[in-house]
Design a protein around this motif. Structure first.
Motif, PDB file in Angstrom:
ATOM      1  N   VAL A  67       0.839  -1.202   0.000  1.00  0.00           N
ATOM      2  CA  VAL A  67       0.000   0.000   0.000  1.00  0.00           C
ATOM      3  C   VAL A  67       0.874   1.252   0.000  1.00  0.00           C
ATOM      4  O   VAL A  67       0.670   2.178  -0.793  1.00  0.00           O
ATOM      5  CB  VAL A  67      -0.963   0.001   1.199  1.00  0.00           C
ATOM      6  N   ARG A  68       1.873   1.320   0.872  1.00  0.00           N
ATOM      7  CA  ARG A  68       2.754   2.491   0.943  1.00  0.00           C
ATOM      8  C   ARG A  68       3.607   2.611  -0.316  1.00  0.00           C
ATOM      9  O   ARG A  68       3.931   3.719  -0.749  1.00  0.00           O
ATOM     10  CB  ARG A  68       3.660   2.402   2.175  1.00  0.00           C
ATOM     11  N   GLU A  71       1.461   4.060  -2.941  1.00  0.00           N
ATOM     12  CA  GLU A  71       1.237   5.465  -2.594  1.00  0.00           C
ATOM     13  C   GLU A  71       2.400   6.325  -3.079  1.00  0.00           C
ATOM     14  O   GLU A  71       2.210   7.393  -3.674  1.00  0.00           O
ATOM     15  CB  GLU A  71       1.071   5.606  -1.084  1.00  0.00           C
ATOM     16  N   GLY A 152      -6.566  -3.532  -8.448  1.00  0.00           N
ATOM     17  CA  GLY A 152      -5.686  -2.419  -8.781  1.00  0.00           C
ATOM     18  C   GLY A 152      -5.007  -2.530 -10.130  1.00  0.00           C
ATOM     19  O   GLY A 152      -4.925  -1.545 -10.886  1.00  0.00           O
ATOM     20  N   LEU A 166      -4.890  10.559  -2.273  1.00  0.00           N
ATOM     21  CA  LEU A 166      -3.663  10.655  -1.477  1.00  0.00           C
ATOM     22  C   LEU A 166      -3.786  11.712  -0.396  1.00  0.00           C
ATOM     23  O   LEU A 166      -4.428  12.727  -0.589  1.00  0.00           O
ATOM     24  CB  LEU A 166      -2.476  10.999  -2.381  1.00  0.00           C
ATOM     25  N   PHE A 168      -2.853   7.873   1.309  1.00  0.00           N
ATOM     26  CA  PHE A 168      -3.652   6.733   1.722  1.00  0.00           C
ATOM     27  C   PHE A 168      -3.754   6.699   3.249  1.00  0.00           C
ATOM     28  O   PHE A 168      -2.745   6.862   3.932  1.00  0.00           O
ATOM     29  CB  PHE A 168      -2.995   5.416   1.273  1.00  0.00           C
ATOM     30  N   HIS A 175      -5.058  -0.725  -1.287  1.00  0.00           N
ATOM     31  CA  HIS A 175      -5.107   0.542  -2.012  1.00  0.00           C
ATOM     32  C   HIS A 175      -6.187   0.553  -3.090  1.00  0.00           C
ATOM     33  O   HIS A 175      -6.785   1.595  -3.350  1.00  0.00           O
ATOM     34  CB  HIS A 175      -3.752   0.836  -2.649  1.00  0.00           C
ATOM     35  N   ASP A 176      -6.473  -0.604  -3.719  1.00  0.00           N
ATOM     36  CA  ASP A 176      -7.404  -0.601  -4.842  1.00  0.00           C
ATOM     37  C   ASP A 176      -8.848  -0.341  -4.404  1.00  0.00           C
ATOM     38  O   ASP A 176      -9.579   0.420  -5.040  1.00  0.00           O
ATOM     39  CB  ASP A 176      -7.308  -1.879  -5.672  1.00  0.00           C
ATOM     40  N   TRP A 178      -9.702   1.300  -1.788  1.00  0.00           N
ATOM     41  CA  TRP A 178      -9.732   2.709  -1.381  1.00  0.00           C
ATOM     42  C   TRP A 178      -9.907   3.617  -2.604  1.00  0.00           C
ATOM     43  O   TRP A 178     -10.771   4.495  -2.612  1.00  0.00           O
ATOM     44  CB  TRP A 178      -8.453   3.070  -0.634  1.00  0.00           C
ATOM     45  N   ILE A 179      -9.118   3.410  -3.635  1.00  0.00           N
ATOM     46  CA  ILE A 179      -9.216   4.242  -4.839  1.00  0.00           C
ATOM     47  C   ILE A 179     -10.599   4.100  -5.475  1.00  0.00           C
ATOM     48  O   ILE A 179     -11.224   5.096  -5.860  1.00  0.00           O
ATOM     49  CB  ILE A 179      -8.114   3.855  -5.847  1.00  0.00           C
TER      50      ILE A 179
END
Length: 238
Positions: A67-68, A71, A152, A166, A168, A175-176, A178-179
């Protein structure tokens, strides 16, 4: 200009094939932002030996997690359209063109995603449709909070979405999702109902192949909903 954001970690087995499947379909002015999460294998040596100036390599000083790492890659991208890419998949030759066609045809669309076939270590097709195995695609916010349909590596989005996604939040499950959920609030989505890449499943995937426990799923969803609420408040205040 487009940016391909890739997170790598000990990806020496598949990285060159994946990069070549991407580089053959992007322009000389496009870029691949590759952020390596402190690999201990030959990943960076293989990438360097390819000698392609479009690949811009950054290395985390310590292992930060997927995830980071994504980001950071997104924050470094300068393209107007940003694709996400895993290190071990294979893009079909028409993927970039089909995505850009969708963005150009629908100026209001902020995120485009497609289906994918599922392939194994030897490129054999295990399933013809990733999304079919998840009950099909839905862009609705609550549908994806309950059962995420956003993958993602099948996604691309406009630069206008970057300020919304951004940074996150700390505890989001991935991450996917979230986006995708942020785009459900602030933008619109176009789904290409055709596999445009091979999504590789093997024992070393960053996304685990086993099913997480129910309690962990609930905790992850709570963090996701909480983070979405906080981001809404922050953006309204701004």
């Amino acid at each position: 200009m487009i940016s391909i954001c890739m997170a790598t970690y000990n990806g020496s087995i598949y990285i060159e094939r994946q990069l070549r499947s991407i580089l053959c379909q992007i322009a000389s002015t496009d870029e691949v932002i590759l952020v390596d999460d402190h690999s201990t294998d030959a990943t960076l040596g293989i990438v360097g030996a390819m000698g392609d100036q479009r690949i811009k390599v950054y290395r985390n000083q310590s292992n930060q997690g997927i995830v980071r790492t994504f980001e950071r890659a997104i924050s470094l991208a300068s393209g107007e359209v940003i694709f996400l890419s895993d290190q071990d998949d294979i893009w079909h030759p028409e993927k970039v063109a089909r995505f850009l066609e969708a963005f150009n045809r629908h100026p209001e669309v902020t995120l485009v995603l497609s289906d994918a076939t599922i392939i194994d270590e030897g490129d054999e097709v295990m399933a013809k449709s990733f999304l079919e195995s998840r009950g099909g695609f839905s862009s609705g916010l609550w549908h994806n909070i309950i059962k995420n349909k956003y993958l993602g590596c099948t996604m691309a989005f406009r630069r206008s979405l970057v300020d919304k996604i951004l940074p996150f939040p700390k505890n989001i499950p991935m991450h996917d999702v979230w986006i995708g959920c942020v785009n459900s609030i602030y933008g619109t989505c176009a789904f290409l109902d055709i596999p445009l890449m091979g999504y590789r499943r093997h024992t070393n995937n960053a996304t685990p192949t086993y099913r997480r426990g129910f309690i962990k799923i609930l905790i992850g969803r709570w963090h996701l909903v909480n983070s979405l609420g906080l981001r809404l408040i922050k953006n309204k205040a701004a």
